[in-house]
Scaffold this active site. Structure first.
Site, short mmCIF file in Angstrom:
data_model
loop_
_atom_site.label_atom_id
_atom_site.label_comp_id
_atom_site.label_asym_id
_atom_site.label_seq_id
_atom_site.Cartn_x
_atom_site.Cartn_y
_atom_site.Cartn_z
N LEU A 15 18.30 50.85 34.93
CA LEU A 15 18.48 50.82 33.47
C LEU A 15 19.10 52.08 33.03
O LEU A 15 18.45 53.16 33.01
CB LEU A 15 17.28 50.56 32.93
CG LEU A 15 16.95 50.58 31.21
CD1 LEU A 15 18.10 49.45 30.71
CD2 LEU A 15 15.67 50.45 30.73
N GLY A 41 23.80 50.36 38.16
CA GLY A 41 23.72 50.13 39.70
C GLY A 41 24.92 49.54 39.99
O GLY A 41 25.73 48.57 39.55
N ILE A 44 26.17 45.55 40.00
CA ILE A 44 26.07 45.11 38.44
C ILE A 44 27.32 45.69 37.88
O ILE A 44 28.11 45.03 37.15
CB ILE A 44 24.76 45.64 37.77
CG1 ILE A 44 23.58 44.51 38.27
CG2 ILE A 44 25.00 45.27 36.29
CD1 ILE A 44 22.15 45.14 37.62
N ASN A 187 34.40 58.23 50.38
CA ASN A 187 35.12 59.30 50.01
C ASN A 187 35.65 60.04 51.17
O ASN A 187 35.14 59.79 52.26
CB ASN A 187 34.57 60.23 49.11
CG ASN A 187 33.12 60.61 49.39
OD1 ASN A 187 33.15 61.10 50.50
ND2 ASN A 187 32.18 60.85 48.62
N LEU A 225 39.85 59.69 46.75
CA LEU A 225 40.30 61.11 46.90
C LEU A 225 39.98 61.96 45.54
O LEU A 225 40.29 62.97 45.34
CB LEU A 225 41.65 61.33 47.04
CG LEU A 225 42.15 60.54 48.30
CD1 LEU A 225 43.84 60.79 48.46
CD2 LEU A 225 41.78 61.28 49.68
N GLN A 228 42.64 63.30 42.93
CA GLN A 228 43.75 63.14 43.80
C GLN A 228 44.22 61.68 43.73
O GLN A 228 45.48 61.46 43.76
CB GLN A 228 43.74 63.70 44.78
CG GLN A 228 43.80 65.15 45.09
CD GLN A 228 43.61 65.90 46.26
OE1 GLN A 228 42.79 65.61 47.17
NE2 GLN A 228 44.75 65.96 46.89
N VAL A 252 30.79 58.74 35.57
CA VAL A 252 29.71 57.85 35.81
C VAL A 252 30.30 56.44 35.77
O VAL A 252 31.07 55.87 34.90
CB VAL A 252 28.56 57.75 34.68
CG1 VAL A 252 27.52 56.66 34.75
CG2 VAL A 252 27.74 58.92 34.62
N ASP A 256 32.23 52.48 40.94
CA ASP A 256 32.15 51.05 40.93
C ASP A 256 33.48 50.38 40.15
O ASP A 256 33.58 49.25 40.68
CB ASP A 256 30.71 50.88 40.06
CG ASP A 256 29.57 51.55 40.70
OD1 ASP A 256 29.44 51.40 42.01
OD2 ASP A 256 28.68 51.81 40.20
#
Length: 310
Positions: A15, A41, A44, A187, A225, A228, A252, A256
């Site tokens: 949450l 998450g 989600i 990454n 990257l 980049q 953030v 995803d």
């Protein structure tokens, strides 16, 4: 339940709360603006990204306590179909705060509560009862889960003939490679660890990814990257896409969002060249919004159009 071409799995959802404040001073009460709440998450967020591109998916995630109920309500408000697996511990929370004086962002995350053997079995059974074309396993693991949890998911995906996309790190990702996945998204630092070296230079990324592919660890390796851009590698192709220059407000959910863009493009039978461009477009678009909001569909489309000729 309706069948879905895309299923996302989030075993350790969150949450998400985000807010603004003015001035960070130790041992003083910091007054914050009214918080924003988002369902978060890995998986989600991937489902949210797919939805913003006009696609659909089924989000499978664990849910416990009052925070879990709020999480479910937030997913429902996004008009995303979901299956919540009940657990005894409360769903974790994460907190993002931006200092309006400096525009500095502070991110606080908590580990997920322990998952029991019975709850783990329920999660795996829920996945095994579905037959998606694409299965996305994304995010960190809770306490109580062993590093081979996603490997168990990979074995289920193989039996279901589903294409598994995995976005995690560390030992959990290494174990997945033993069984194999359709696509992984490390990454550069994570890719180096996967092949057992301390670091990789840009010109070494292609060969490192091909090592994983040659061993059957994945069919497609997408390497993030950061600012980049990203590269997509298969056994016989290499695509580099530079990240567009945008005004960044938050990172953030950018990873995803990238996965969501790529999975959506794959489900639409786009070429791999388009797949990686949609991924970079969505990831970059996510950085344009504050806190935990992910991206706006119009921003992703605009950035994709810019990237088409890159």
């Amino acid at each position: 339940m309706n069948s879905f071409d895309i299923v996302t799995l989030t075993v350790n959802p969150a949450l998400d709360k985000s807010t603004h404040f003015k001035g960070l001073v130790a041992e003083q009460k910091i007054r914050c603006e009214e918080p924003r709440f988002d369902a978060g998450g890995g998986g989600i967020n991937v489902s949210k990204a797919i939805s913003r591109l006009g696609g659909s998916s089924l989000a499978v995630f664990t849910s416990g306590g009052p925070s879990g109920k709020v999480l479910e309500d937030l997913v429902a408000k996004e008009a995303i179909a979901f299956e919540a697996i009940p657990i005894q511990t409360w769903t974790r929370e994460s907190f993002v705060a931006v200092d309006s004086n400096t525009n500095s962002q502070y991110r606080f995350g908590f580990t997920g509560g322990e998952i029991t053997d019975e709850e783990e079995k329920a999660v795996l059974e829920a996945v095994a009862n579905l037959k998606p074309k694409f299965l996305v396993a994304s995010g960190s693991l809770n306490e109580g889960l062993t590093p081979d949890f996603y490997q168990k998911v990979a074995e289920i995906a193989k039996k279901l003939n589903s294409k598994l996309i995995v976005d995690t790190s560390g030992e959990a990702l290494k174990k997945v490679l033993e069984t194999g996945a359709y696509l992984i998204k490390p990454n550069v630092g994570e890719l180096a660890k996967l092949i057992g070296v301390e670091r990789l230079e840009m010109e070494e990324v292609n060969e490192a990814a091909k090592q994983i592919i040659a061993k059957g660890g994945a069919e497609i390796v997408v390497v993030s990257l950061g600012p980049q851009g990203a590269v997509l590698v298969t056994k016989d192709s290499y695509e580099f896409v530079p990240a567009p220059n945008v005004a960044k407000r938050s990172t953030v959910g950018a990873g995803d969002s990238m996965v969501g863009g790529m999975v959506w493009a794959l489900s639409q039978n786009k070429s791999l060249k388009e797949v990686i461009r949609w991924g970079v477009a969505c990831g970059s678009a996510a950085t344009m919004n504050e806190g935990t909001q992910l991206f706006k569909g119009a921003d992703a489309q605009r950035l994709f159009d810019w990237l088409k000729d890159k």
